[in-house]
Design a protein around this motif. Sequence first.
Motif, PDB file in Angstrom:
ATOM      1  N   ARG A 168       1.383   8.388   9.209  1.00 49.41           N
ATOM      2  CA  ARG A 168       2.056   8.776  10.448  1.00 49.41           C
ATOM      3  C   ARG A 168       1.135   9.744  11.174  1.00 49.41           C
ATOM      4  N   ARG A 215       1.815  12.693  12.100  1.00 51.70           N
ATOM      5  CA  ARG A 215       1.928  14.025  11.476  1.00 51.70           C
ATOM      6  C   ARG A 215       1.066  14.144  10.230  1.00 51.70           C
ATOM      7  N   ASP A 216       0.908  13.035   9.472  1.00 50.43           N
ATOM      8  CA  ASP A 216       0.013  13.044   8.303  1.00 50.43           C
ATOM      9  C   ASP A 216      -1.437  13.216   8.757  1.00 50.43           C
ATOM     10  N   ARG A 224      12.811   6.489  12.713  1.00 49.32           N
ATOM     11  CA  ARG A 224      12.260   7.369  13.743  1.00 49.32           C
ATOM     12  C   ARG A 224      10.765   7.606  13.566  1.00 49.32           C
ATOM     13  N   SER A 225      10.190   7.020  12.542  1.00 49.18           N
ATOM     14  CA  SER A 225       8.765   7.209  12.263  1.00 49.18           C
ATOM     15  C   SER A 225       7.952   6.012  12.748  1.00 49.18           C
ATOM     16  N   SER A 226       6.700   6.272  13.025  1.00 48.58           N
ATOM     17  CA  SER A 226       5.734   5.234  13.362  1.00 48.58           C
ATOM     18  C   SER A 226       4.586   5.334  12.367  1.00 48.58           C
ATOM     19  N   TRP A 227       4.303   4.231  11.715  1.00 47.57           N
ATOM     20  CA  TRP A 227       3.248   4.174  10.722  1.00 47.57           C
ATOM     21  C   TRP A 227       2.067   3.403  11.295  1.00 47.57           C
TER      22      TRP A 227
END
Length: 132
Positions: A48, A50-51, A83-86
Motif C-alpha cells: 500500500r 502507506r507501506d 478502503r485500501s489500494s494495493w
Amino acid sequence: MTMNPEASPRVATQLDERATEIYAHLFQALADPTRLAVLQHLSYGEHRVRDLVEHVGLAQSTVSKHVAFLLECGLVTLRPEGRSSWYALAEPDATAGLVDAAEALLRATGTRATLCAHLRRPRPVTDVAVAG
C-alpha cells in the motif's frame, strides 16, 4: 571539407515520433530514484502507499505522486481491497528483463551495479562436462 555521402553511415530520414515519446515516458518513469525505490519494494510483493511511505521515508503525497506516475506508465497495477489500494509490479518478468539489460549495459560501459538481486533473471545453465 566535403563529406563523402557513401562513406557516412545511413541515417533514417524519419523517426517514429510517437514511439520516441512513449519510450521517453517509460525512461522518465525509471529515471527518478524514488520511483526506482518504489519499484524495488514492489518487486517483493504488493504494498500500500502507506507501506511504501515507511520504506522510502518520504511524505505520503510524494509517494502517491510517484506511484501514480508508475501506474500511468503501466509499470504497476492497482488492486482495491476495501478502503485500501494495493500496488504491485504489472509485469515482473519484463521488469526483471529490463533490470538485466540495464545491468549489462552498465557493465559494458564500465559500471557494476545491481538494483534488485532477487529480480534478476536466472542465467541459462550451460552444458558442463562432468568428470567421472
